[in-house]
Design an enzyme around this catalytic site. Structure first.
Site, PDB file in Angstrom:
ATOM      1  CG  ASP A 431      -1.819   1.160   1.335  1.00 56.64           C
ATOM      2  OD1 ASP A 431      -2.702   1.274   0.473  1.00 56.64           O
ATOM      3  OD2 ASP A 431      -1.657   1.966   2.277  1.00 56.64           O
ATOM      4  CD  GLU A 468      -1.988   2.319  -3.580  1.00 59.63           C
ATOM      5  OE1 GLU A 468      -3.137   2.652  -3.907  1.00 59.63           O
ATOM      6  OE2 GLU A 468      -1.630   2.240  -2.395  1.00 59.63           O
TER       7      GLU A 468
END
Length: 768
Positions: A431, A468
């Site tokens: 993330d 990401e």
């Protein structure tokens, strides 16, 4: 779009979102404090019993207590007369480990001046919070400290199920970056299990105190004699992003209430994944998090429950409240392994969405201290030396983990190795991974040590690692993420460009060609492959696929932020009516558009990823930031799946299987001029919204012809002759009704032209 999406995609994407009041801490259990001199005081031997101790009642520990009530007592194991013994212990490994006849406790803190081990003992093994006692071992900086690691060995404790934490004290100067508070019992960063509440979303009107716990009694998990890791080639992956709880939490799952939303409940629904055809699940966070964090103080969002989990409390412990029937942390660990084993036995890999960019501990305006912040804030977090050593916020959640500090880097690596070795995890999606590319001062690094170590680590060598590649500080690294030819990336440009073409934006034809070819403009560097780009149109944050074709605007009023949260730039089109409608023409157009998106995703070179629920057309009713709803907004609707099984679901499933059965759609190299023919002579025409091309099969001649029409009128396409001794068969026409919209074996096609309907696509396959 990427920066906007990343700013709002997690549950706490603003400082206000992460507010927690320290005054909301629950009263601590009865407290037994060893009366022994610490640093600078009397020394002690290698293994001694504690002398007299002081018991402070839970009431005396509460913020509303008056005078402290104490009594002298010999500390013993609850329910026995066995005294606890201590010795100096050892500095490695961090966390709790067995050593000799005792248990070793070790914790890092470079700047602490005092550390106290706190062990919660209950009466005769019964979990009774009112009568529980906290036995505290004040560590001596001479005998119990090696370098920056504090440690102690304790004899007389059970080898399973005991809860523990630490009090840590040190310099009080916030301007120096310290946040010590010895009144708070802190969670061990290396705790392998976390004990708190056992039932998801059950609010007992008091915050839960997270404690570390351990289990050295259980037998090693039985993975089975014939058990094997899937070890799927990256070229073969079809990723299904999903939430463990939301998959089976709804009553429509038909499961017993005790297992709905649990690891075990998930196992019961693995057959659906097999029928769909996916072979990798990317699980939203399963590290321990507090789903009730929004309820800690009155605020506009205190009606919500954090169902996404992007607010990590601990990096080693599985989410306790995903255990069935409130089974607790030991059961959660066992049942997660059962789930992974069942998925692997079905040939499905398990990728975890991991959040190493920030923690749950909020910002400096509204601090909430549970672990890292109180143990050594100056080490664990990025600070702004020019602003009173306040926490830097590149995560949008109030703090940013200092990922490339050697100690924090080793914590992250140890965590990843733990999940691979203990739980047999196959990969990780990181993330806001651009945070992991920043130095302690927040500046981007050309060769981030953590990213390099993950790429080179031997334990992680078999794992898929996916970034990401952006953060909330504007560090957008799509196509430029440091990779060592190992790291894959969420391809945010693929998402935006595909959305824009399919909905009919002008000037997107050439970009579409680039994206379906594997985004060579981004990834054809060094030894990178097309599969290093993870293609997606929909992810957990943002619109579902159904909502992408049903809403022009977000509808987030239910989130309590007056519509300020969530991305405004969705590149969506409602097909003529905003939201729910009974207009059959609009519904038919929406259905075509969803199928068009899915066809494009499944024929593109690279790694495809889809979102749970899109296979039946799940709607969140226009909410594009649904992190806080433990309801049907997020939960898989098994009744809708049943209703749409023979139509929408069938199309999605067959298209996935078509990809798997045609290797030319998933090459391990970028396309060259012999691999594809573009049936196009007006690339510069900005108004052209039609693209046709043939992907060639140099081995068997099984060419595939594709055409996408994003015009609002019919296009008469010229179909090229089939390969030698082959003929075209129509496999897909998204304008046709089910079951004719996809026919896996193909329908013979003759002629030289095909009339392609507005907003539709076709796929022809060459066969003998």
């Amino acid at each position: 779009m990427d920066s906007a999406v990343s700013t709002n995609r997690s549950p706490l994407r603003s400082a206000a979102a992460a507010r927690r009041s320290s005054s909301g801490r629950s009263a601590l259990p009865n407290r037994v404090v060893a009366t022994r001199s610490g640093c600078g005081g009397a020394q002690f031997g290698k293994a001694q019993r504690f002398g007299a101790a002081r018991i402070t009642t839970a009431r005396a520990q509460s913020a509303n207590a008056g005078k402290s009530v104490t009594e002298e007592r010999q500390p013993t194991m609850a329910g026995t007369e066995m005294p606890l013994k201590y010795s100096s212990g050892k500095a490695s490994p961090l966390g709790v480990s067995q050593v000799g006849s005792g248990l070793n406790f070790a914790i890092f803190s470079q700047h602490a001046s005092a550390v106290t081990l706190c062990i919660k003992l209950t009466t005769r093994g019964i979990q009774d919070e009112e009568n529980a006692k906290i036995v505290e071992f004040a560590l001596d900086c001479q005998e119990n400290k090696t370098g920056d690691v504090w440690h102690v060995s304790v004899e007389g404790l059970p080898t399973s199920g005991v809860c523990y934490g630490y009090r840590v004290n040190g310099p009080q100067g916030w301007e120096q970056g310290h946040r010590f508070d010895s009144n708070i019992i802190l969670l061990d960063p290396y705790a392998k299990l976390v004990s708190g509440r056992n039932y998801f979303g059950v609010d007992n009107d008091k915050p839960s105190q997270p404690f570390g716990t351990y289990d050295f009694d259980s037998s090693p998990f039985d993975w089975g004699v014939d058990y094997q890791l899937p070890n799927l080639p990256e070229t073969d992956l079809v990723v299904y992003e999903m939430n463990v709880r939301a998959y089976t939490a709804d009553e429509s799952s038909g499961l017993d209430p005790a297992v709905r939303g649990s690891y075990l409940g998930f196992i019961d629904k693995i057959p659906h994944l097999l029928e769909l055809g996916v072979n990798a699940v990317e699980l939203l966070p399963v590290f321990e998090f507090d789903e009730l964090e929004f309820k800690r103080y009155p605020n506009p969002r205190d009606h919500m429950v954090n169902t996404w989990g992007y607010s990590t409390i601990n990096f080693f412990a599985p989410m306790t409240r995903y255990a069935s029937a409130g089974g607790g942390p030991i059961a959660a660990s066992r049942e997660l392994k059962q789930m992974v084993k069942a998925l692997h036995n079905a040939g499905i890999e398990v990728i975890l969405d991991v959040v190493y960019n920030h923690t749950n501990e909020s910002d400096d305006a509204n601090p909430y201290v549970t672990s890292f912040r109180g143990i050594d804030n100056k080490v664990y977090y990025m600070l702004d030396p020019n602003n009173n050593a306040q926490l830097l916020n590149f995560s949008g959640c109030g703090n940013t983990l200092n990922c490339n500090h050697p100690v924090v880097m080793e914590l992250i690596l140890d965590s990843l190795r733990h999940w691979v070795k203990e739980y047999h995890i196959d990969g990780f999606r990181f993330d806001l991974a651009s945070v992991l590319c920043r130095g302690p001062d927040g500046c981007p690094l050309d060769a981030p040590p953590l990213i390099r170590e993950i790429a080179k680590d031997s334990v992680l060598s078999r794992c898929k690692v996916i970034a990401e590649p952006w953060d909330c500080g504007g560090l957008y690294l799509v196509g430029q993420f440091p990779n060592w030819d190992r790291w894959a990336e969420w391809n945010g440009k693929y998402r935006d460009d595909m959305r824009r073409f399919i909905k009919g934006d002008p000037g997107m034809k050439g970009v579409l060609a680039t994206r379906v070819s594997g985004s060579a403009d981004l990834y054809q560097v060094n030894k990178r492959k097309p599969y290093h780009g993870v293609n997606f149109i929909i992810a957990h944050d943002g619109f579902t696929l159904c909502d992408l074709v049903s809403y022009n605007l977000k509808h987030n009023d239910a989130n309590g932020e007056s519509g300020r949260d969530g991305c405004n730039d969705n590149f969506s089109w409602n097909c003529g009516v905003e939201g729910e409608t009974n207009d059959l023409n609009v519904l038919a157009l929406r259905s075509r558009q969803m199928k068009n998106f899915h066809v494009a995703l499944m024929i593109s070179q690279g790694t495809p990823m889809m979102l749970m629920g899109d296979e039946y057309g799940h709607t969140r009713y226009g909410n594009n930031n649904s992190y806080g709803h433990d309801t049907r907004i997020n939960n898989f609707q098994w009744g809708q799946l049943k209703e749409r099984r023979n139509g929408h679901f069938r199309f999605f499933s067959e298209m996935i299987k078509f990809r798997q059965n045609n290797p030319i759609l998933k090459r391990d190299r970028f396309l060259n001029k012999n691999d594809v023919t573009w049936h196009e002579n007006c690339w510069d025409n900005m108004e052209s919204k039609f693209l046709a091309f043939t992907i060639h099969d140099e081995n068997s001649g099984g060419d595939i012809y594709l055409a996408f029409n994003a015009h609002d009128y019919f296009v008469d396409a010229v179909i090229p002759p089939g390969p030698h001794l082959k003929r075209w068969n129509r496999v897909v026409d998204t304008n046709l009704e089910s079951p004719n919209d996809i026919v896996p074996e193909g329908v013979p096609f003759t002629g030289s032209g095909y009339r392609i309907a507005p907003f539709s696509s076709i796929l022809l396959k060459a066969t003998p």
